[in-house]
Design an enzyme around this catalytic site. Structure first.
Site, PDB file in Angstrom:
ATOM      1  N   HIS A  91       0.824  -1.209   0.000  1.00 39.17           N
ATOM      2  CA  HIS A  91       0.000   0.000   0.000  1.00 39.17           C
ATOM      3  C   HIS A  91       0.858   1.259   0.000  1.00 39.17           C
ATOM      4  CE1 HIS A  91      -3.903  -1.599   0.202  1.00 39.17           C
ATOM      5  NE2 HIS A  91      -3.879  -2.033   1.446  1.00 39.17           N
ATOM      6  N   GLU A 149       4.905 -15.118 -19.394  1.00 40.61           N
ATOM      7  CA  GLU A 149       5.411 -14.885 -18.030  1.00 40.61           C
ATOM      8  C   GLU A 149       5.910 -16.166 -17.377  1.00 40.61           C
ATOM      9  OE1 GLU A 149       2.162 -13.031 -15.911  1.00 40.61           O
ATOM     10  OE2 GLU A 149       0.702 -14.122 -17.108  1.00 40.61           O
ATOM     11  N   ASP A 181       6.385 -11.797 -13.201  1.00 41.82           N
ATOM     12  CA  ASP A 181       6.327 -13.243 -13.015  1.00 41.82           C
ATOM     13  C   ASP A 181       7.436 -13.957 -13.763  1.00 41.82           C
ATOM     14  OD1 ASP A 181       4.351 -13.811 -11.175  1.00 41.82           O
ATOM     15  OD2 ASP A 181       2.735 -13.707 -12.634  1.00 41.82           O
ATOM     16  N   CYS A 202       4.734  -5.431 -20.215  1.00 40.19           N
ATOM     17  CA  CYS A 202       3.797  -4.760 -19.307  1.00 40.19           C
ATOM     18  C   CYS A 202       4.180  -4.911 -17.839  1.00 40.19           C
ATOM     19  CB  CYS A 202       2.376  -5.270 -19.522  1.00 40.19           C
ATOM     20  SG  CYS A 202       2.147  -7.013 -19.117  1.00 40.19           S
TER      21      CYS A 202
END
Length: 576
Positions: A195, A437, A461, A508
Site C-alpha cells: 500500500h 510470463e 512473473d 507490461c
C-alpha cells in the site's frame, strides 16, 4: 550521531523532515468474558464502532475524489469499505461475541488473524499484500473501541516536512495526512506492491520500505533524510549533508516539472522510430491518470480487481459496464483487457478454496479460468459486448500449453455464438493475445505465435519463475534481478520472435516503467511499453533521447554476456 539505514526504494524523490512515529499497538488486546446480560451492549459497541469507521472512511473517500489525490487512494478506501461491510469479518465477529461471550476487540482480532492467514496463502504478491486491508480495517475498529483515535502530526513552521515512520500505513492514513505537510514515508514492512509504495508513487511522495525495525532506531522529532531513489534513510544529518540533499532535491523537482511539457509530444526516437506508451490500470477509476499522461492506450487492464474484496462475484452486466466505461473513454485507442488472474487459494464468493502444497505452481490465472468455465464465460461475454464500443482486445495470462490457448479460443467462439443468437452486438474481429510470463512459454513461442494476435511479456512473473525468487519475500528480494542474463535472453528472444513474423510484442511488467531499463528494451527491439500512468512521461523522455541505430549493436553485445556484474555495468553505460 549521523548514520544511514538501507531499505527498498519504492517511490523516487528526496524528503527532509522530522520523524513522526505512528503507533502499531494494535493487536495485543485483552480477552475477557462478557456476562450474558451485557452481550447486547457489547454487540452495540461493535455496531457503533463499525458505523464510526464507516463514516471516517466515507469522509476520506470524499477527500480522495476531491481532485487533490490520485485515483489509487480512493480505490483502496473503497476496498476497505467493502471489507468493513463483509460478513466474513463483522458478522463472524458478532457470532464470536454471542457464542463465546467475549469482548468485541478480541473477537475482531481473532477473525482478522483467520482471514490474514488465508491471504498469506495467495501466490500473487499484490493480492497477498491485500491482507494489510484487513489488518488496517480492524485496527481502526479497535482504536474506536478502545477510545484511542489516531492523531495527525502538526504543521512545522521551519519549512521542513514530516517523515511518517510506521510499521505499515494504509491508504486512508495517507489521505488523512494530506494537509499536514507530509514529506516522506518510511515503514518496517512492505515491498514494491505494498500500500505504502503504491500510494506514495501516486502522490509522488518519497518512500523507503522494508526497513524491519526502523521504528526502534528512530526517535520522535529526529531530523532525517529519505532518499526514495536509492533506498537510504540518513539519520541526524549535519548541515553539509542537509544542504547537499536540498540541492539534489531541487534538481529533481526541476526535472519533474520539465516532464509535464512532454505530455503531448509523440514518443519518437532520434532516428525517427515511434514508440507506443501504454498504461496499466485496475479499472475506470484510473482513467484520469491515463488521460493526464496522454497514454497511447491501455496495455493491461487487470480485471481481478472486480472480483476481490467483495462478498459476491460481479455478474455479466457489472463487468460489461466496467469494461465499456474504459473502452468508450479511450475514444478509439486500443484497450487490452486481461482475463482475471486469481488463484484457487483465493476464496471467491461461492468458491471453495483449495489447499495446495505450492500455490505459486498451482491453479491460478488461465488455469483457474478453465477450471471455472461458467465464471470464465460470464467474463468473456461481458468483454465481447464491451468490444462493440471501441477497440478492445483480450489477453490471456500465464499461458504455458497450446491446449490452454485452444480451450480459451473455443470458449470465446462459444460466447460469440451465444451473443449472435441473442442478437447482441460485438466486434467480430476482436483480437486475442497472451502473456509470456513463464519460461516454458518464452522458450516455445511458436505454438503461441501461430494461435495469437499479439504477445505481452509480464516481467514480474517471468523473473520470479526464471530465478525461483518471490520478490515480496524480504529474505530473498535482493536476489530478484531483472538483469540476470537468463531473464534478458528470454525477454529479447520473445521480442525477436514476434518481430520475425509480424506479431506485436509489448512489455507490461515493472521493467517497462523503469527508466533504468528503457534503453536496454529499446535496443532489444521493443516498440510497445505498458506501465503505471505516472511513469509514462519519464519513459517518454528516455525515448526522445535514444538513437536506435547506436543502441541495437550495444545491446546485442550485452545479451552475449553471462556475468551479471558486467551486464549491469554495460546497461548503466548505455545512456552515457
Amino acid at each position: 550521531m549521523t548514520f544511514a539505514i538501507h531499505g527498498l526504494p519504492v517511490s523516487q524523490g528526496i524528503a527532509i523532515g522530522y520523524v513522526h512515529l505512528i503507533s502499531h499497538a494494535l493487536l495485543e488486546v485483552n480477552h475477557y468474558h462478557v456476562a450474558p446480560r451485557h452481550l447486547p451492549d457489547e454487540l452495540n459497541r461493535l455496531a457503533d464502532a463499525v458505523a464510526s469507521v464507516q463514516g471516517e472512511l466515507l469522509g476520506l473517500k470524499a477527500a480522495a475524489t476531491s481532485g487533490q489525490s490520485h485515483s489509487e487512494v480512493g480505490a483502496f478506501v473503497d476496498l476497505q469499505l467493502m471489507m468493513l461491510a463483509d460478513p466474513l469479518l463483522i458478522d463472524t465477529a458478532r457470532n464470536l461475541i454471542e457464542t463465546r461471550r467475549c469482548n468485541a476487540e478480541w473477537a475482531l482480532v481473532q477473525q482478522m488473524e483467520h482471514l490474514v492467514e488465508q491471504f498469506r496463502q495467495i501466490e500473487d504478491p499484490y493480492l497477498r499484500e491485500r491482507q494489510a486491508d484487513v489488518v488496517q480495517v480492524v485496527e481502526r475498529l479497535v482504536k474506536v473501541l478502545l477510545g484511542h483515535p489516531g492523531h495527525l502530526p502538526p504543521r512545522r513552521r521551519d519549512g521542513l516536512g514530516t517523515i511518517v515512520v510506521a510499521h505499515d500505513l494504509s491508504p486512508a492514513d495517507t489521505i488523512g495526512f494530506r494537509d499536514h505537510n507530509i514529506a516522506g514515508f518510511v515503514t518496517d514492512v512492505g515491498g514494491p506492491t505494498s500500500h505504502t509504495a503504491i500510494v506514495a508513487r501516486s502522490l509522488k511522495i518519497p518512500a523507503v520500505v522494508g526497513l524491519h525495525h526502523v521504528r526502534d532506531l528512530l526517535e520522535a522529532d529526529e531530523l532525517v533524510i529519505v532518499d526514495g531513489t536509492r533506498g537510504v534513510i540518513i539519520v541526524d544529518p549535519d548541515d553539509s549533508i542537509v544542504e547537499e540533499y536540498r540541492l539534489r532535491r531541487s534538481e529533481l523537482e526541476i526535472e519533474r516539472s520539465k516532464l509535464n511539457r512532454l505530455r503531448d509530444t509523440h514518443a519518437t526516437t532520434l532516428d525517427g522510430e515511434t514508440i507506443s506508451l501504454l498504461a496499466n490500470i485496475e479499472g475506470p477509476k484510473d482513467l484520469p491518470s491515463v488521460k493526464a499522461a496522454n497514454a497511447d492506450g491501455i496495455g493491461l487492464y487487470r480485471t481481478e480487481f472486480l472480483f476481490i474484496g467483495r462478498d459476491t462475484l460481479p455478474d455479466e452486466e457489472e463487468q460489461y459496464e466496467a469494461y465499456r466505461a474504459v473502452v468508450k473513454a479511450l475514444s478509439g485507442k486500443t484497450v487490452t483487457i486481461r482475463t482475471f488472474d486469481v488463484g484457487a487459494d483465493k476464496a471467491l464468493s461461492g468458491m471453495n478454496p483449495r489447499t495446495e502444497p505450492n500455490p505459486a505452481l498451482g491453479l491460478r490465472a488461465v488455469r483457474y479460468s478453465l477450471a471455472e468455465p461458467k465464471m470464465f464465460m460470464t467474463q468473456l461475454r461481458a468483454l465481447l459486448r464491451a468490444s462493440a464500443h471501441g477497440k478492445l482486445q483480450i489477453m490471456i495470462p500465464m499461458l504455458a500449453h497450446a491446449q490452454e490457448i485452444d480451450q480459451c479460443l473455443a470458449l470465446i467462439e462459444k460466447a460469440k455464438a451465444e451473443l449472435r443468437a441473442e442478437k447482441i452486438k460485438f466486434d467480430e474481429g476482436m483480437q486475442v493475445g497472451g502473456m509470456i510470463e513463464i519460461p516454458a512459454a518464452a522458450l516455445s513461442l511458436g505454438m503461441f505465435i501461430r494461435r495469437l494476435a499479439f504477445l505481452s511479456v509480464g516481467t514480474n512473473d517471468l523473473i520470479q519463475y526464471t530465478l525461483a525468487i518471490d520478490r515480496s519475500d524480504e529474505a530473498v528480494v535482493h536476489l530478484y534481478d531483472p538483469l540476470h542474463p537468463a531473464v534478458l535472453k528470454l525477454i529479447s528472444g520473445t521480442i525477436a520472435a514476434g518481430a520475425r513474423v509480424g506479431v506485436p510484442v509489448s512489455v507490461c511488467g515493472e521493467m517497462a516503467g523503469d527508466p533504468d531499463y528503457t534503453l536496454l528494451l529499446l535496443g532489444m527491439g521493443l516498440r510497445s511499453f505498458s506501465m503505471h500512468p505516472g511513469n509514462i512521461l519519464e519513459i517518454k523522455q528516455q525515448i526522445l533521447r535514444a538513437d536506435l541505430g547506436e543502441l541495437a549493436p550495444k545491446v546485442q553485445r550485452i545479451l552475449k554476456m553471462d556475468e551479471p556484474a558486467r551486464v549491469r555495468d554495460a546497461v548503466e553505460r548505455l545512456g552515457a
